[in-house]
Scaffold this motif. Structure first.
Motif, PDB file in Angstrom:
ATOM      1  N   ILE A 433       0.848  -1.190   0.000  1.00 45.07           N
ATOM      2  CA  ILE A 433       0.000   0.000   0.000  1.00 45.07           C
ATOM      3  C   ILE A 433       0.887   1.245   0.000  1.00 45.07           C
ATOM      4  O   ILE A 433       1.744   1.411   0.856  1.00 45.07           O
ATOM      5  CB  ILE A 433      -0.917   0.011   1.241  1.00 45.07           C
ATOM      6  N   SER A 434       0.671   2.082  -0.992  1.00 44.54           N
ATOM      7  CA  SER A 434       1.532   3.259  -1.144  1.00 44.54           C
ATOM      8  C   SER A 434       0.938   4.467  -0.426  1.00 44.54           C
ATOM      9  O   SER A 434      -0.276   4.530  -0.199  1.00 44.54           O
ATOM     10  CB  SER A 434       1.672   3.593  -2.621  1.00 44.54           C
ATOM     11  N   PRO A 435       1.777   5.434  -0.094  1.00 50.36           N
ATOM     12  CA  PRO A 435       1.281   6.693   0.490  1.00 50.36           C
ATOM     13  C   PRO A 435       0.274   7.366  -0.434  1.00 50.36           C
ATOM     14  O   PRO A 435      -0.686   7.975   0.029  1.00 50.36           O
ATOM     15  CB  PRO A 435       2.546   7.545   0.617  1.00 50.36           C
ATOM     16  N   GLU A 436       0.526   7.224  -1.750  1.00 52.74           N
ATOM     17  CA  GLU A 436      -0.381   7.857  -2.718  1.00 52.74           C
ATOM     18  C   GLU A 436      -1.791   7.276  -2.601  1.00 52.74           C
ATOM     19  O   GLU A 436      -2.782   7.999  -2.685  1.00 52.74           O
ATOM     20  CB  GLU A 436       0.139   7.650  -4.149  1.00 52.74           C
ATOM     21  N   LEU A 437      -1.849   5.970  -2.431  1.00 51.49           N
ATOM     22  CA  LEU A 437      -3.168   5.350  -2.297  1.00 51.49           C
ATOM     23  C   LEU A 437      -3.832   5.803  -1.004  1.00 51.49           C
ATOM     24  O   LEU A 437      -5.014   6.144  -0.981  1.00 51.49           O
ATOM     25  CB  LEU A 437      -3.054   3.815  -2.315  1.00 51.49           C
ATOM     26  N   LEU A 438      -3.053   5.821   0.055  1.00 51.22           N
ATOM     27  CA  LEU A 438      -3.619   6.252   1.340  1.00 51.22           C
ATOM     28  C   LEU A 438      -4.133   7.678   1.263  1.00 51.22           C
ATOM     29  O   LEU A 438      -5.169   8.007   1.823  1.00 51.22           O
ATOM     30  CB  LEU A 438      -2.552   6.140   2.435  1.00 51.22           C
ATOM     31  N   GLU A 439      -3.415   8.502   0.510  1.00 50.14           N
ATOM     32  CA  GLU A 439      -3.836   9.890   0.412  1.00 50.14           C
ATOM     33  C   GLU A 439      -5.194  10.005  -0.276  1.00 50.14           C
ATOM     34  O   GLU A 439      -6.045  10.779   0.136  1.00 50.14           O
ATOM     35  CB  GLU A 439      -2.791  10.700  -0.364  1.00 50.14           C
ATOM     36  N   ILE A 440      -5.369   9.212  -1.326  1.00 51.54           N
ATOM     37  CA  ILE A 440      -6.630   9.310  -2.061  1.00 51.54           C
ATOM     38  C   ILE A 440      -7.750   8.538  -1.364  1.00 51.54           C
ATOM     39  O   ILE A 440      -8.864   9.020  -1.216  1.00 51.54           O
ATOM     40  CB  ILE A 440      -6.458   8.780  -3.505  1.00 51.54           C
ATOM     41  N   ALA A 441      -7.428   7.328  -0.946  1.00 52.51           N
ATOM     42  CA  ALA A 441      -8.497   6.450  -0.480  1.00 52.51           C
ATOM     43  C   ALA A 441      -8.499   6.222   1.020  1.00 52.51           C
ATOM     44  O   ALA A 441      -9.510   5.857   1.599  1.00 52.51           O
ATOM     45  CB  ALA A 441      -8.378   5.094  -1.186  1.00 52.51           C
ATOM     46  N   GLY A 442      -7.366   6.428   1.632  1.00 55.18           N
ATOM     47  CA  GLY A 442      -7.263   5.970   3.002  1.00 55.18           C
ATOM     48  C   GLY A 442      -7.494   7.030   4.059  1.00 55.18           C
ATOM     49  O   GLY A 442      -7.819   6.720   5.207  1.00 55.18           O
ATOM     50  N   SER A 443      -7.334   8.285   3.680  1.00 56.57           N
ATOM     51  CA  SER A 443      -7.457   9.326   4.697  1.00 56.57           C
ATOM     52  C   SER A 443      -8.917   9.500   5.094  1.00 56.57           C
ATOM     53  O   SER A 443      -9.824   9.128   4.364  1.00 56.57           O
ATOM     54  CB  SER A 443      -6.894  10.633   4.173  1.00 56.57           C
ATOM     55  N   THR A 444      -9.121  10.089   6.228  1.00 55.96           N
ATOM     56  CA  THR A 444     -10.479  10.346   6.674  1.00 55.96           C
ATOM     57  C   THR A 444     -11.087  11.369   5.727  1.00 55.96           C
ATOM     58  O   THR A 444     -10.562  12.467   5.561  1.00 55.96           O
ATOM     59  CB  THR A 444     -10.462  10.918   8.091  1.00 55.96           C
ATOM     60  N   GLN A 445     -12.148  10.990   5.124  1.00 62.03           N
ATOM     61  CA  GLN A 445     -12.778  11.892   4.171  1.00 62.03           C
ATOM     62  C   GLN A 445     -13.790  12.777   4.871  1.00 62.03           C
ATOM     63  O   GLN A 445     -14.509  12.330   5.764  1.00 62.03           O
ATOM     64  CB  GLN A 445     -13.471  11.078   3.079  1.00 62.03           C
ATOM     65  N   LEU A 446     -13.809  14.027   4.456  1.00 59.80           N
ATOM     66  CA  LEU A 446     -14.838  14.925   4.976  1.00 59.80           C
ATOM     67  C   LEU A 446     -16.161  14.586   4.298  1.00 59.80           C
ATOM     68  O   LEU A 446     -16.203  14.218   3.135  1.00 59.80           O
ATOM     69  CB  LEU A 446     -14.462  16.376   4.652  1.00 59.80           C
ATOM     70  N   SER A 447     -17.225  14.736   5.032  1.00 62.66           N
ATOM     71  CA  SER A 447     -18.539  14.526   4.427  1.00 62.66           C
ATOM     72  C   SER A 447     -18.912  15.786   3.640  1.00 62.66           C
ATOM     73  O   SER A 447     -18.334  16.855   3.847  1.00 62.66           O
ATOM     74  CB  SER A 447     -19.580  14.286   5.513  1.00 62.66           C
ATOM     75  N   ASP A 448     -19.876  15.637   2.760  1.00 63.52           N
ATOM     76  CA  ASP A 448     -20.331  16.783   1.979  1.00 63.52           C
ATOM     77  C   ASP A 448     -20.780  17.909   2.902  1.00 63.52           C
ATOM     78  O   ASP A 448     -20.555  19.088   2.625  1.00 63.52           O
ATOM     79  CB  ASP A 448     -21.490  16.369   1.065  1.00 63.52           C
ATOM     80  N   GLU A 449     -21.422  17.518   3.973  1.00 63.03           N
ATOM     81  CA  GLU A 449     -21.914  18.511   4.935  1.00 63.03           C
ATOM     82  C   GLU A 449     -20.782  19.338   5.524  1.00 63.03           C
ATOM     83  O   GLU A 449     -20.838  20.557   5.581  1.00 63.03           O
ATOM     84  CB  GLU A 449     -22.639  17.794   6.072  1.00 63.03           C
ATOM     85  N   GLN A 450     -19.754  18.605   5.943  1.00 64.02           N
ATOM     86  CA  GLN A 450     -18.593  19.283   6.533  1.00 64.02           C
ATOM     87  C   GLN A 450     -17.938  20.209   5.522  1.00 64.02           C
ATOM     88  O   GLN A 450     -17.510  21.308   5.865  1.00 64.02           O
ATOM     89  CB  GLN A 450     -17.574  18.246   7.023  1.00 64.02           C
ATOM     90  N   ILE A 451     -17.881  19.712   4.288  1.00 57.39           N
ATOM     91  CA  ILE A 451     -17.265  20.523   3.243  1.00 57.39           C
ATOM     92  C   ILE A 451     -18.067  21.796   3.022  1.00 57.39           C
ATOM     93  O   ILE A 451     -17.513  22.901   2.978  1.00 57.39           O
ATOM     94  CB  ILE A 451     -17.151  19.716   1.934  1.00 57.39           C
ATOM     95  N   ASN A 452     -19.368  21.636   2.905  1.00 62.23           N
ATOM     96  CA  ASN A 452     -20.205  22.818   2.658  1.00 62.23           C
ATOM     97  C   ASN A 452     -20.114  23.812   3.806  1.00 62.23           C
ATOM     98  O   ASN A 452     -20.116  25.024   3.587  1.00 62.23           O
ATOM     99  CB  ASN A 452     -21.656  22.386   2.429  1.00 62.23           C
TER     100      ASN A 452
END
Length: 496
Positions: A433-452
């Motif tokens: 597992i590469s850092p690049e993959l973790l960056e795209i898929a592995g990090s905690t994603q913000l929800s749309d709500e949080q983003i808005n």
RNA sequence: GGCGCGGUAGCCAAGUGGUAAGGCCGAGGUCUGCAAAACCUCUAUCGUGAGUUCGAUUCUCACCCGCGCCUCCA
């Protein structure tokens, strides 16, 4: 202009006309499920997927059948080695193939499995024997008698009259009449799986399954038969021999073969260290859409050099397409139309169709869409695009994407699924597992709500010209993989 | 040895008998509070040699180089 396709059988590019009016019956040789699929496999399957999609877009009613080879020597050997049944061994890789295909947006054909047609194969062989095309040897194996089928070699353009037995074939291995005769049915070997059938115990040869299943699903004579170029000989040649000697009809009218790819300029091979499965690439952080795009960039009959530079380049190209659609769908346009733009959209659609009609010239089709992008973006910059034009441009873009299928931005969840798979596989896989993959898929994603929420905070800060606060919020979002764009139509965001 | 494919800009890659699509990267510029996106400009005479032609990258021949199939392989 009709579709023109290169036909391996005639050696020429020909007009494509289905046997049965508007219905197209096609068969593709699918994977042998003894391992995870590699990108070479997927080049072929994507090329056939493009053909399938384009035929459908052209108005044909397509019946598309693909086989899964879930029995062969390697599978039987590996299953015996692992102490599991053939079924257990192949189930995992069949599933993986289906998942990988879905990840690459390969549409699902009607799948048929070899192991579900063993009795039909035995019956087919019995009929061949009755007609004198097959014979049984003392150990219980069956062979096809090539001498009885004079057309043998017509697909691969081989002249068997001048060939000497024993040159490259081990004549002593079996008691065959001629070294060129190929196995229809193999007698059981000690400790390995076999089936009990009307012609005796054993396992099918490789070629017979496709003859049996294609005939069952599509009839004795159908339109298209596809596969990788390596299958021309012996696999497809042998299929022709089996099927045509039994039916007396031409098996397939068009033979569609996809050329092998190179990886970093060399034939893909484990010993060169350039052998990659789809999963390997995703673990390295490459998006499925980049992989699909790269694999469609070179027309199927040309050698494609698959490189990591190319993969990065493909990612940028896909981004460009997605940005364009994003722009079209997120901008408020004035009512009405600008004839020049609507015309551009129409001409581009025609160019794409015409390129694909020309033996699936994908490079040409892609060139056309980017021409449109540049011109349309210029017009967009100049505020010359009206509502009807935007619709027309979008329609062309989506028609293009019905074939190439890279616009939908769902790479993140797909990559997440591979990430989860690697973690579940254990430490060996997890190490890849590469850092690049973790960056795209592995990090905690913000929800749309949080983003808005953050976006409105950012907008407020910008309005009050508190740029320091605004920049901090932007950075926060960027770090979370969210790209925020401020345009004259307002704020819009997308995931990296 | 037999059959076949290809050699086009830094990379990937279309294409045509009448002086070469597109993508990526790079440099400069426009726009912009920043950023992003987008646009503009710049970057090739098409493996080598010969021939056919008014004219060839595009046809023919030779040569060089790379690759595929001929055996399991997509």
């Amino acid at each position: 202009m009709p579709l023109r396709l290169y036909n391996t059988l005639s050696g020429k590019v020909e007009d494509f006309h289905p046997i049965d009016a508007n219905r197209v019956r096609m068969y593709a040789c699918g994977p042998t499920v003894y391992d995870y699929g590699h990108i070479g496999n997927f080049r072929t399957f994507i090329a056939v997927d493009l053909l399938y999609r384009f035929l459908r877009q052209s108005g044909y009613d397509v019946r598309y059948v693909m086989n899964i080879t879930d029995v062969d020597d390697k599978i039987i050997r590996n299953a015996a080695r692992d102490g599991v049944t053939v079924q257990q061994y192949t189930a995992k890789f069949t599933q993986a193939f289906l998942e990988d295909s879905a990840i690459l947006n390969i549409e699902k054909p009607l799948l048929v499995r070899a192991t579900e047609h063993i009795d039909e194969m035995a019956d087919f062989i019995a009929q061949l024997e009755k007609k004198g095309f097959a014979y049984r040897t003392d150990d219980g194996s069956y062979y096809f008698r090539i001498a009885k089928f004079p057309a043998y070699g017509k697909l691969s353009k081989k002249d068997f009259a001048g060939m000497t037995d024993g040159a490259r074939v081990d004549v002593d291995e079996y008691e065959k009449d001629s070294a060129r005769d190929f196995a229809l049915w193999k007698a059981p070997k000690p400790g390995e799986a076999f089936w009990e059938t009307a012609i005796g115990p054993g396992r099918p040869g490789w070629h017979i399954e496709c003859s049996v299943m294609s005939m069952e699903e599509l009839g004795p004579s159908f339109d298209l038969h596809a596969g990788g170029e390596d299958l021309i000989f012996p696999h497809h040649e042998n299929e022709i021999a089996q099927s045509e000697s039994l039916s007396g009809q031409q098996l397939a009218h068009d033979w569609f073969h996809v050329r092998f790819l190179l990886v970093e300029g060399q034939k893909m091979s484990k010993s060169f260290g350039n052998f990659f499965t789809l999963r390997d690439l995703v673990l390295r952080g490459h998006k499925p859409s980049s992989i699909r795009w790269l694999l469609t960039q070179v027309p199927y009959r040309n050698q494609l050099n698959f490189t990591f530079d190319g993969l990065k380049s493909a990612a940028s190209s896909v981004e460009k397409l997605r940005n364009f659609r994003f722009r079209l769908t997120s901008t408020q346009f004035a009512a009405g139309s600008n004839p020049a733009i609507t015309q551009l959209a129409g001409e581009t659609a025609a160019r794409i169709t015409s390129a694909l009609n020309d033996d699936l010239n994908t490079a040409e089709a892609q060139g056309a869409i980017f021409d449109m992008l540049r011109k349309a973006n210029t017009a967009l910059d100049a505020d010359e695009v009206h509502n009807d034009d935007a619709k027309a441009l979008l329609a062309t873009l989506e028609k293009f994407d019905e074939i190439f299928s890279v616009l939908k931005d769902d790479d993140q969840p797909k990559m997440k699924s591979i990430l989860d798979w690697a973690r579940a596989e254990g430490t060996e896989k997890a190490k890849e597992i590469s850092p690049e993959l973790l960056e795209i898929a592995g990090s905690t994603q913000l929800s749309d709500e949080q983003i808005n929420q953050k976006l409105s905070e950012m907008e407020a800060a910008r309005k009050s010209r508190n740029f320091k606060a605004s920049d901090a919020l932007r950075k926060e979002l960027t770090d979370a993989g969210i790209i925020v764009e401020n345009t004259k139509d307002g704020v819009r965001w997308r995931r990296k």
